[in-house]
Design a protein around this motif. Structure first.
Motif, mmCIF file in Angstrom:
data_model
loop_
_atom_site.group_PDB
_atom_site.id
_atom_site.type_symbol
_atom_site.label_atom_id
_atom_site.label_comp_id
_atom_site.label_asym_id
_atom_site.label_seq_id
_atom_site.Cartn_x
_atom_site.Cartn_y
_atom_site.Cartn_z
ATOM 1 N N LEU A 1 0.830 -1.209 0.000
ATOM 2 C CA LEU A 1 0.000 0.000 0.000
ATOM 3 C C LEU A 1 0.866 1.262 0.000
ATOM 4 O O LEU A 1 0.523 2.250 -0.658
ATOM 5 N N ALA A 2 1.981 1.238 0.720
ATOM 6 C CA ALA A 2 2.893 2.383 0.697
ATOM 7 C C ALA A 2 3.407 2.610 -0.719
ATOM 8 O O ALA A 2 3.501 3.745 -1.190
ATOM 9 N N ALA A 3 3.709 1.527 -1.443
ATOM 10 C CA ALA A 3 4.172 1.644 -2.827
ATOM 11 C C ALA A 3 3.073 2.230 -3.713
ATOM 12 O O ALA A 3 3.361 3.038 -4.603
ATOM 13 N N TYR B 1 9.339 7.843 3.558
ATOM 14 C CA TYR B 1 9.901 6.775 2.734
ATOM 15 C C TYR B 1 9.367 6.897 1.328
ATOM 16 O O TYR B 1 8.228 7.306 1.110
ATOM 17 N N GLN B 2 10.211 6.535 0.372
ATOM 18 C CA GLN B 2 9.787 6.387 -1.015
ATOM 19 C C GLN B 2 9.815 4.888 -1.304
ATOM 20 O O GLN B 2 10.859 4.248 -1.209
ATOM 21 N N VAL B 3 8.652 4.347 -1.631
ATOM 22 C CA VAL B 3 8.518 2.904 -1.828
ATOM 23 C C VAL B 3 8.036 2.654 -3.240
ATOM 24 O O VAL B 3 7.127 3.336 -3.716
ATOM 25 N N ARG B 4 8.667 1.700 -3.924
ATOM 26 C CA ARG B 4 8.195 1.363 -5.265
ATOM 27 C C ARG B 4 8.322 -0.133 -5.483
ATOM 28 O O ARG B 4 9.201 -0.793 -4.964
ATOM 29 N N ARG B 5 7.394 -0.618 -6.264
ATOM 30 C CA ARG B 5 7.368 -2.033 -6.620
ATOM 31 C C ARG B 5 8.368 -2.273 -7.739
ATOM 32 O O ARG B 5 8.436 -1.494 -8.697
ATOM 33 N N ILE B 6 9.128 -3.331 -7.650
ATOM 34 C CA ILE B 6 10.097 -3.704 -8.695
ATOM 35 C C ILE B 6 9.505 -4.879 -9.466
ATOM 36 O O ILE B 6 9.169 -5.904 -8.906
ATOM 37 N N GLY B 7 9.385 -4.693 -10.776
ATOM 38 C CA GLY B 7 8.915 -5.793 -11.631
ATOM 39 C C GLY B 7 7.423 -5.973 -11.681
ATOM 40 O O GLY B 7 6.619 -5.487 -11.056
#
Length: 97
Positions: A49-51, A91-97
């Motif tokens: 959810l943060a992402a 925080y900066q959150v991102r999904r990879i892939g």
């Protein structure tokens, strides 16, 4: 821009008020679809959810605590949260892939 605080805990709500965290809306649960670019969300979200918040152009500020094992799973008061070093960290959150 809106500032949201996501928590279902009364002690966290009290802590935020006592710390002067001026929020537009307190939410028990987050519907990520409400997040617009520039919105700020404070809470303790699961990483997915943060992402999503970050992917939608929002900023994620995590409510962090240094929680000892004996307090895990308990409802904390605002004072107990302060004793555990409650703080807001971006925080900066991102999904990879």
């Amino acid at each position: 821009m809106s500032l949201y605080f996501v928590t279902r805990h009364p002690g966290a709500r009290d802590w935020a008020a006592e710390e002067g965290l001026a929020v537009d809306r307190i939410l028990d649960h987050l519907d990520p679809a409400i997040i617009q670019p520039g919105d700020i969300l404070v809470g303790s979200l699961p990483v997915n959810l943060a992402a999503t918040v970050c992917a939608r152009g929002g900023r994620y500020l995590h409510l962090s605590l240094d929680l000892p094992p004996e307090l895990r799973g308990l409802e904390l008061s605002a004072g107990q949260m302060r004793d555990c070093g409650a703080r807001v960290e971006e925080y900066q959150v991102r999904r990879i892939g």
